[in-house]
Design a protein around this motif. Structure first.
Motif, PDB file in Angstrom:
ATOM      1  N   PHE A  79     -89.550  28.550  32.826  1.00  0.00           N
ATOM      2  CA  PHE A  79     -89.233  29.914  32.545  1.00  0.00           C
ATOM      3  C   PHE A  79     -90.305  30.629  31.681  1.00  0.00           C
ATOM      4  O   PHE A  79     -89.942  31.739  31.420  1.00  0.00           O
ATOM      5  CB  PHE A  79     -87.769  30.032  31.823  1.00  0.00           C
ATOM      6  CG  PHE A  79     -86.997  29.327  33.097  1.00  0.00           C
ATOM      7  CD1 PHE A  79     -86.341  30.058  33.823  1.00  0.00           C
ATOM      8  CD2 PHE A  79     -86.470  28.179  32.429  1.00  0.00           C
ATOM      9  CE1 PHE A  79     -85.349  29.556  34.761  1.00  0.00           C
ATOM     10  CE2 PHE A  79     -85.503  27.503  33.579  1.00  0.00           C
ATOM     11  CZ  PHE A  79     -84.910  28.306  34.697  1.00  0.00           C
ATOM     12  N   VAL A  80     -91.365  29.957  31.392  1.00  0.00           N
ATOM     13  CA  VAL A  80     -92.408  30.528  30.313  1.00  0.00           C
ATOM     14  C   VAL A  80     -93.756  30.877  31.439  1.00  0.00           C
ATOM     15  O   VAL A  80     -94.253  29.869  31.783  1.00  0.00           O
ATOM     16  CB  VAL A  80     -92.903  29.834  29.324  1.00  0.00           C
ATOM     17  CG1 VAL A  80     -94.236  30.366  28.650  1.00  0.00           C
ATOM     18  CG2 VAL A  80     -91.636  29.518  28.408  1.00  0.00           C
ATOM     19  N   LEU A  81     -93.722  31.905  32.174  1.00  0.00           N
ATOM     20  CA  LEU A  81     -94.877  32.121  33.171  1.00  0.00           C
ATOM     21  C   LEU A  81     -96.146  31.760  32.795  1.00  0.00           C
ATOM     22  O   LEU A  81     -97.125  31.208  33.451  1.00  0.00           O
ATOM     23  CB  LEU A  81     -94.790  33.501  33.891  1.00  0.00           C
ATOM     24  CG  LEU A  81     -93.373  33.662  34.507  1.00  0.00           C
ATOM     25  CD1 LEU A  81     -93.354  35.142  35.179  1.00  0.00           C
ATOM     26  CD2 LEU A  81     -92.965  32.692  35.354  1.00  0.00           C
ATOM     27  N   SER A  82     -96.475  32.119  31.636  1.00  0.00           N
ATOM     28  CA  SER A  82     -97.976  31.710  31.167  1.00  0.00           C
ATOM     29  C   SER A  82     -98.216  30.252  31.309  1.00  0.00           C
ATOM     30  O   SER A  82     -99.464  29.744  31.326  1.00  0.00           O
ATOM     31  CB  SER A  82     -98.104  32.226  29.788  1.00  0.00           C
ATOM     32  OG  SER A  82     -97.473  31.511  28.671  1.00  0.00           O
ATOM     33  N   THR A  83     -97.335  29.161  31.332  1.00  0.00           N
ATOM     34  CA  THR A  83     -97.509  28.036  31.514  1.00  0.00           C
ATOM     35  C   THR A  83     -97.884  27.599  32.844  1.00  0.00           C
ATOM     36  O   THR A  83     -98.413  26.530  33.078  1.00  0.00           O
ATOM     37  CB  THR A  83     -96.569  27.009  31.063  1.00  0.00           C
ATOM     38  OG1 THR A  83     -95.230  27.225  32.153  1.00  0.00           O
ATOM     39  CG2 THR A  83     -95.870  27.438  29.671  1.00  0.00           C
ATOM     40  N   ARG A  84     -97.781  28.354  33.878  1.00  0.00           N
ATOM     41  CA  ARG A  84     -97.827  28.172  35.289  1.00  0.00           C
ATOM     42  C   ARG A  84     -97.002  27.284  35.962  1.00  0.00           C
ATOM     43  O   ARG A  84     -97.424  26.806  36.961  1.00  0.00           O
ATOM     44  CB  ARG A  84     -99.311  28.162  35.377  1.00  0.00           C
ATOM     45  CG  ARG A  84    -100.303  29.189  35.108  1.00  0.00           C
ATOM     46  CD  ARG A  84    -101.791  29.132  35.462  1.00  0.00           C
ATOM     47  NE  ARG A  84    -102.278  30.189  34.784  1.00  0.00           N
ATOM     48  CZ  ARG A  84    -103.399  30.662  35.312  1.00  0.00           C
ATOM     49  NH1 ARG A  84    -104.186  30.094  36.176  1.00  0.00           N
ATOM     50  NH2 ARG A  84    -104.120  31.703  34.768  1.00  0.00           N
ATOM     51  N   VAL A  85     -96.068  26.753  35.034  1.00  0.00           N
ATOM     52  CA  VAL A  85     -95.406  25.683  35.806  1.00  0.00           C
ATOM     53  C   VAL A  85     -94.684  26.336  37.135  1.00  0.00           C
ATOM     54  O   VAL A  85     -94.551  25.609  38.120  1.00  0.00           O
ATOM     55  CB  VAL A  85     -94.411  24.995  34.824  1.00  0.00           C
ATOM     56  CG1 VAL A  85     -93.220  24.142  35.222  1.00  0.00           C
ATOM     57  CG2 VAL A  85     -95.070  24.369  33.680  1.00  0.00           C
TER      58      VAL A  85
END
Length: 116
Positions: free
Chosen positions: A50-56
């Motif tokens: 849910f933290v898009l900057s992690t790219r997960v």
């Protein structure tokens, strides 16, 4: 209208889905069940999803797209969405498509599959 028997539902309990490998394992299970759609409880997704900057999220979603398996994230993600404008936009755009949906509950799931 989609046949609900063609949906692989993951249980709420279990290891969090965090990596592309985790996604590939789920997709393999979907293929084994002949399911073109997978419903994943939001609680099964690692918080990094849910933290898009992690790219997960991007890596996991891309696996589902590549294998042409639909993904439904089912459950309340309001806190995550409230904390991120980017996630809010991603959820809104995803829900307009036909590959990835973020749905709050079973009623939304039933309504979406009834019109799909």
């Amino acid at each position: 209208m989609l046949d609900r028997s063609m949906i692989l539902r993951l249980p709420a309990e279990g290891a969090p889905i965090r990596t592309e490998r985790d996604a590939t394992d789920v997709i393999g299970d979907a293929f084994g069940h002949g399911a073109p759609w997978v419903v994943v409880p939001a609680a099964r997704l690692h918080p990094d999803f849910f933290v898009l900057s992690t790219r997960v999220a991007g890596g996991i979603v891309q696996k589902f797209v590549n294998y042409r398996v639909g993904l439904v994230v089912l459950g309340d993600i309001a806190d995550h969405v409230a904390a991120s404008n980017a996630l809010r936009d991603f959820v809104r755009e995803s829900n307009r498509g036909n590959q990835l949906w973020f749905l709050a509950d079973e009623a939304e799931l039933d309504a979406r599959f009834a019109t799909a």
